[in-house]
Write an enzyme that holds these catalytic residues in place. Structure first.
Site, PDB file in Angstrom:
ATOM      1  N   LEU A 192     -13.868 -33.564  -9.656  1.00  0.00           N
ATOM      2  CA  LEU A 192     -12.512 -33.961 -10.010  1.00  0.00           C
ATOM      3  C   LEU A 192     -12.174 -33.454 -11.406  1.00  0.00           C
ATOM      4  CD1 LEU A 192     -12.534 -37.652  -8.691  1.00  0.00           C
ATOM      5  CD2 LEU A 192     -11.614 -35.612  -7.554  1.00  0.00           C
ATOM      6  N   GLY A 212     -16.235 -35.786 -14.686  1.00  0.00           N
ATOM      7  CA  GLY A 212     -16.883 -35.250 -15.881  1.00  0.00           C
ATOM      8  C   GLY A 212     -16.958 -36.290 -16.986  1.00  0.00           C
ATOM      9  N   ASP A 216     -13.480 -35.566 -25.368  1.00  0.00           N
ATOM     10  CA  ASP A 216     -13.393 -34.490 -26.375  1.00  0.00           C
ATOM     11  C   ASP A 216     -11.991 -34.299 -26.924  1.00  0.00           C
ATOM     12  OD1 ASP A 216     -12.210 -33.473 -24.085  1.00  0.00           O
ATOM     13  OD2 ASP A 216     -12.889 -31.431 -24.478  1.00  0.00           O
ATOM     14  N   LEU A 238      -6.544 -35.353  -8.887  1.00  0.00           N
ATOM     15  CA  LEU A 238      -5.833 -36.457  -8.254  1.00  0.00           C
ATOM     16  C   LEU A 238      -4.349 -36.114  -8.140  1.00  0.00           C
ATOM     17  CD1 LEU A 238      -7.420 -39.535 -10.091  1.00  0.00           C
ATOM     18  CD2 LEU A 238      -8.090 -38.538  -7.903  1.00  0.00           C
ATOM     19  N   LYS A 250      -1.764 -35.440 -18.863  1.00  0.00           N
ATOM     20  CA  LYS A 250      -2.236 -36.099 -17.650  1.00  0.00           C
ATOM     21  C   LYS A 250      -3.754 -36.179 -17.544  1.00  0.00           C
ATOM     22  CE  LYS A 250      -2.011 -31.913 -14.754  1.00  0.00           C
ATOM     23  NZ  LYS A 250      -1.492 -31.352 -13.499  1.00  0.00           N
ATOM     24  N   LEU A 252      -6.999 -38.026 -17.918  1.00  0.00           N
ATOM     25  CA  LEU A 252      -7.303 -39.456 -17.928  1.00  0.00           C
ATOM     26  C   LEU A 252      -8.730 -39.713 -18.393  1.00  0.00           C
ATOM     27  CD1 LEU A 252      -5.732 -40.422 -14.479  1.00  0.00           C
ATOM     28  CD2 LEU A 252      -4.655 -40.500 -16.734  1.00  0.00           C
TER      29      LEU A 252
END
Length: 319
Positions: A192, A212, A216, A238, A250, A252
């Protein structure tokens, strides 16, 4: 002769009266002296002790009052503590009852912790907290997923050892030092990443979806997609843009992606899953629906006229 006798009688009466008056005065003076002697008489030890005790009692009046207030406050606090403990026990029993009613999902959700060398120490601590949140949410979910933590080591493991020694007793989670590619079959893995051109429309419960584990602040943009492509595994993002408009980027947090998938597994609606998880600071607003009807992707359904999904195509190898 009679006159002399009368004079002598009068003189005797006068002398007797004077003598009586003198005796009376002496008696009064004697009583006065005795009273003064009584008043000047020193106090006994018992009287002194009683007097000191009375003085101390008066001096400590305010102190006794404060002590009564303190005891009353302590009793009140103790009642509150007892009440909270009882409520905590009730909630614990309720959670245990709920845990007996859960239906575990077969879907696997993996947090890939192989980005340790790309993060600062403070970001590693943030990732640690996000993983704690993922674990807690999965434990209380009505349909918990199969939770995997892979490539655990380095700074992250050190942070967990120092700040959360109880992690070694976590339940319903598979914690691996190995990379997920050594634990899961390649054909089962879907990475994802918000940089993927593929958009999920539904979840396949036979797959293992990898998140992941990287905090960062967008300094390593595209690194998760690059790793997925290097390993030749499927990748997708997603369907956030299909249901949500956000003021911010976007990308998250790890726990947000985890919780959204948990919510979708339980509710079966991407729209409900997004808006039940996204924090207010993201400024999330619902995308206007098509006036012609509901979006078929909202409840996980898709148009299967061509008989394939977005993930059926081989992953791109372009970098």
């Amino acid at each position: 002769m009679e006159d002399d006798d009368s004079v002598k009688g009068d003189d005797n009466k006068l002398l007797n009266n004077n003598s009586h008056n003198n005796n009376t005065i002496k008696t009064v003076d004697g009583d006065s002296e005795d009273g003064e002697a009584t008043e000047k008489q020193p106090l006994s030890k018992r009287q002194k002790k009683k007097l000191l005790k009375q003085q101390k009692w008066e001096e400590e009046r305010d102190l006794r009052k404060q002590r009564r207030k303190d005891r009353k406050q302590q009793r009140r606090l103790q009642r509150q503590i007892d009440r909270q403990e009882n409520e905590g026990e009730d909630q614990s029993r309720a959670r245990k009852r709920l845990r007996r009613e859960v239906t575990p999902a077969s879907l696997r959700l993996v947090v890939d912790c192989s980005f340790d060398d790309l993060m600062l120490t403070k970001d590693v601590h943030k990732l640690h907290k996000q993983i704690q949140r993922c674990y807690a949410e999965n434990r209380r979910a009505s349909r918990p997923v199969q939770f995997y933590l892979t490539s655990l080591g380095g700074q992250l493991k050190q942070s967990m050892d120092e700040k959360d020694k109880g992690w070694i007793n976590w339940k319903d989670i598979s914690i691996k030092l190995e990379h997920y590619s050594e634990v899961l079959a390649k054909e089962d893995v879907v990475y994802l990443t918000s940089d993927s051109p593929n958009v999920l429309t539904e979840l396949d419960h036979k797959k293992a979806y990898v998140i992941g584990g990287l905090v960062d602040h967008n300094h390593h943009k595209g690194v998760t997609l690059e790793r997925a492509q290097d390993q030749g595994i499927c990748h997708a993002q997603l369907p956030l843009s299909s249901f949500v408009q956000m003021n911010s980027r976007k990308v998250l947090a790890v726990n947000h992606v985890f919780e959204i998938i948990l919510a979708y597994v339980e509710q079966g609606s991407w729209r409900d899953a997004f808006f039940s998880v996204l924090p207010p600071r993201k400024g999330a607003k619902a995308v206007a629906r098509d006036p012609g009807g509901d979006d078929p992707r909202e409840d996980g359904r898709e148009d299967r006229a061509e008989g394939r999904s977005d993930l059926d195509a081989p992953p791109s190898t372009d970098k």
